[in-house]
Design a protein around this motif. Structure first.
Motif, PDB file in Angstrom:
ATOM      1  N   GLN A  57       0.823  -1.203   0.000  1.00 52.46           N
ATOM      2  CA  GLN A  57       0.000   0.000   0.000  1.00 52.46           C
ATOM      3  C   GLN A  57       0.863   1.263   0.000  1.00 52.46           C
ATOM      4  N   PHE A  58       2.052   1.183   0.588  1.00 52.32           N
ATOM      5  CA  PHE A  58       2.979   2.310   0.485  1.00 52.32           C
ATOM      6  C   PHE A  58       3.370   2.523  -0.980  1.00 52.32           C
ATOM      7  N   TYR A  59       3.572   1.422  -1.693  1.00 52.52           N
ATOM      8  CA  TYR A  59       3.875   1.497  -3.128  1.00 52.52           C
ATOM      9  C   TYR A  59       2.705   2.122  -3.902  1.00 52.52           C
ATOM     10  N   VAL A  60       1.486   1.794  -3.503  1.00 51.40           N
ATOM     11  CA  VAL A  60       0.305   2.333  -4.185  1.00 51.40           C
ATOM     12  C   VAL A  60       0.273   3.859  -4.095  1.00 51.40           C
ATOM     13  N   CYS A  61       0.834   4.412  -3.013  1.00 52.47           N
ATOM     14  CA  CYS A  61       0.820   5.871  -2.841  1.00 52.47           C
ATOM     15  C   CYS A  61       1.555   6.599  -3.963  1.00 52.47           C
ATOM     16  N   PHE A  62       2.443   5.906  -4.686  1.00 46.77           N
ATOM     17  CA  PHE A  62       3.128   6.542  -5.809  1.00 46.77           C
ATOM     18  C   PHE A  62       2.147   6.908  -6.921  1.00 46.77           C
ATOM     19  N   ALA A  63       0.958   6.327  -6.904  1.00 50.52           N
ATOM     20  CA  ALA A  63      -0.050   6.676  -7.914  1.00 50.52           C
ATOM     21  C   ALA A  63      -0.558   8.093  -7.742  1.00 50.52           C
ATOM     22  N   THR A  64      -0.208   8.752  -6.628  1.00 47.70           N
ATOM     23  CA  THR A  64      -0.611  10.151  -6.429  1.00 47.70           C
ATOM     24  C   THR A  64       0.408  11.127  -6.991  1.00 47.70           C
ATOM     25  N   ALA A  65       1.487  10.613  -7.603  1.00 48.53           N
ATOM     26  CA  ALA A  65       2.538  11.490  -8.149  1.00 48.53           C
ATOM     27  C   ALA A  65       1.960  12.408  -9.222  1.00 48.53           C
ATOM     28  N   THR A  66       2.472  13.632  -9.251  1.00 45.87           N
ATOM     29  CA  THR A  66       1.990  14.612 -10.239  1.00 45.87           C
ATOM     30  C   THR A  66       3.133  15.293 -10.990  1.00 45.87           C
ATOM     31  N   ALA A  67       4.351  15.194 -10.484  1.00 42.71           N
ATOM     32  CA  ALA A  67       5.481  15.885 -11.116  1.00 42.71           C
ATOM     33  C   ALA A  67       5.909  15.149 -12.385  1.00 42.71           C
ATOM     34  N   GLU A  68       6.206  15.905 -13.429  1.00 44.00           N
ATOM     35  CA  GLU A  68       6.576  15.297 -14.702  1.00 44.00           C
ATOM     36  C   GLU A  68       7.908  14.554 -14.613  1.00 44.00           C
ATOM     37  N   ASP A  69       8.826  15.035 -13.727  1.00 38.95           N
ATOM     38  CA  ASP A  69      10.106  14.347 -13.593  1.00 38.95           C
ATOM     39  C   ASP A  69       9.988  13.070 -12.774  1.00 38.95           C
ATOM     40  N   ARG A  70       8.784  12.790 -12.262  1.00 40.04           N
ATOM     41  CA  ARG A  70       8.540  11.542 -11.540  1.00 40.04           C
ATOM     42  C   ARG A  70       7.493  10.689 -12.263  1.00 40.04           C
ATOM     43  N   HIS A  71       7.466  10.842 -13.571  1.00 45.26           N
ATOM     44  CA  HIS A  71       6.452  10.112 -14.334  1.00 45.26           C
ATOM     45  C   HIS A  71       6.636   8.604 -14.220  1.00 45.26           C
ATOM     46  N   ASN A  72       7.881   8.147 -13.988  1.00 43.40           N
ATOM     47  CA  ASN A  72       8.105   6.703 -13.853  1.00 43.40           C
ATOM     48  C   ASN A  72       7.363   6.134 -12.639  1.00 43.40           C
ATOM     49  N   LEU A  73       7.294   6.915 -11.565  1.00 44.75           N
ATOM     50  CA  LEU A  73       6.552   6.464 -10.379  1.00 44.75           C
ATOM     51  C   LEU A  73       5.061   6.358 -10.695  1.00 44.75           C
ATOM     52  N   LEU A  74       4.543   7.358 -11.388  1.00 46.20           N
ATOM     53  CA  LEU A  74       3.131   7.348 -11.751  1.00 46.20           C
ATOM     54  C   LEU A  74       2.808   6.166 -12.653  1.00 46.20           C
ATOM     55  N   ILE A  75       3.673   5.906 -13.630  1.00 46.90           N
ATOM     56  CA  ILE A  75       3.442   4.788 -14.548  1.00 46.90           C
ATOM     57  C   ILE A  75       3.538   3.460 -13.809  1.00 46.90           C
ATOM     58  N   ALA A  76       4.525   3.343 -12.891  1.00 50.29           N
ATOM     59  CA  ALA A  76       4.739   2.078 -12.180  1.00 50.29           C
ATOM     60  C   ALA A  76       3.601   1.747 -11.231  1.00 50.29           C
ATOM     61  N   ALA A  77       2.918   2.776 -10.723  1.00 47.59           N
ATOM     62  CA  ALA A  77       1.847   2.533  -9.743  1.00 47.59           C
ATOM     63  C   ALA A  77       0.486   3.020 -10.233  1.00 47.59           C
ATOM     64  N   SER A  78       0.320   3.186 -11.528  1.00 49.64           N
ATOM     65  CA  SER A  78      -0.940   3.712 -12.059  1.00 49.64           C
ATOM     66  C   SER A  78      -2.112   2.811 -11.695  1.00 49.64           C
TER      67      SER A  78
END
Length: 344
Positions: A57-78
């Motif tokens: 569930q901590f990993y799921v929190c990466f789905a809240t990423a909004t910064a473009e330089d952290r797009h890999n986090l958003l994609i990994a936890a979309s």
């Protein structure tokens, strides 16, 4: 420090420990309170599931990423992934840009990029758009054909908050699991508080899961749609395109258009949240299965303990020691007097 009994248990024991309701809940279980092996096995399984659920569930929190330089986090936890891509049968020599458009939908933002449809080669880095921005773009009518983008956007804040609350409630739940592994630190309120924290965590996780399903995922466009042949998928995949719904009777597109497919499915973050909730439910069941030690809800055992180790017992011991010391002092004084009389 995890094996430290909280002070409220000491200060308010009559209200949060030794009462009929807490005694009944502490006594309830499917395993004998004297079976220490079963206690250790069940609670160890619960703790392991709890820790795995926390990591997921901590990993799921990466789905809240909004910064473009952290797009890999958003994609990994979309929470969901999708493609708007030409059907293989529709590709013809006159199509200059046979590309597909990939969308990774997070909780607060969307990462989008263009890929070559045959080998998924990426062209450039993905653009990350907040839902406020995404709902104003031309592609929104393709992703949300019924105009429900604002519904998903408005729900994103409550979904994010519920996810964070669910994660925070893991902390007291994990500490309680550790305490309950040791019978001497296990009390009624530990079992009840641990169960309460687990229920709150699961409830908010399920709210996150279900809210996203009904407010976002169910509103995505699925199936075929028509796009103009002049659509420039590589440099400007949306503004240069014209979109039309496919004819529902003939399932064909008008002249100058070809068929593209819209597909969306659960993303890794959404799947991880479901798995974490399953692990958390196992932890809840393990907590329920193990009753607290019988001394926590048996008056006779509590009284016996107080008689042996309580304040009254300590006072009695001190009095007995003082009395023995007085006796010894009297005996010594008498012996001294006898010695003096004999020398005279």
């Amino acid at each position: 420090f995890l094996c430290w009994v909280p002070k409220p248990v000491v200060w308010f024991s009559d209200y949060i420990e030794t009462n009929a309701v807490f005694d009944a809940l502490g006594r309830y279980g499917w395993v004998s309170p004297d079976n220490l092996v079963a206690r250790r096995v069940c609670l160890s399984i619960g703790l392991a599931c709890n820790l795995m659920a926390f990591v997921l569930q901590f990993y799921v929190c990466f789905a809240t990423a909004t910064a473009e330089d952290r797009h890999n986090l958003l994609i990994a936890a979309s929470f969901s992934e999708g493609f708007v891509s030409p059907k293989a049968a529709a590709i013809s020599p006159e199509l200059v840009y046979p590309y597909s458009h990939r969308l990774d939908m997070g909780i607060r933002a969307v990462a989008e990029q263009t890929e070559y449809w045959t080998n998924r080669t990426e062209f450039g880095g993905p653009d990350v758009l907040l839902y406020d921005e995404f709902c104003e773009t031309p592609q929104v009518d393709v992703v949300f054909p019924n105009g429900e983008c604002e519904t998903c956007r408005d729900a994103s804040k409550s979904i994010m908050i519920s996810l964070y609350i669910s994660v925070v409630m893991y902390i007291p739940s994990i500490t309680t699991d550790v305490l309950r592994l040791y019978p001497h630190y296990d009390v009624n309120c530990q079992k009840i508080f641990g169960g309460f924290a687990a229920v709150i965590s699961v409830a908010f996780a399920l709210y996150t899961f279900i809210s996203y399903q009904f407010k976002c995922f169910r509103n995505f466009g699925f199936g075929s749609i028509c796009v103009s042949n002049a659509c420039d998928w590589l440099t400007d995949p949306w503004d240069s395109c014209q979109w039309k719904e496919i004819d529902e009777f003939s399932h064909t597109c008008p002249a100058g258009f070809y068929v593209v497919q819209r597909n969306f499915w659960a993303g890794p973050g959404w799947i991880a949240l479901a798995i974490a909730s399953g692990f958390k439910i196992i932890d809840m069941l393990m907590n329920i299965a193990i009753p607290t030690p019988s001394i926590c809800w048996t008056l006779e055992e509590q009284q016996e303990y107080e008689d042996k180790y309580g304040p009254q017992h300590a006072s009695s011991v001190e009095e007995a020691e003082e009395e023995e010391a007085t006796k010894n002092n009297g005996t010594i004084a008498a012996d001294d007097n006898s010695g003096e009389n004999g020398s005279r």
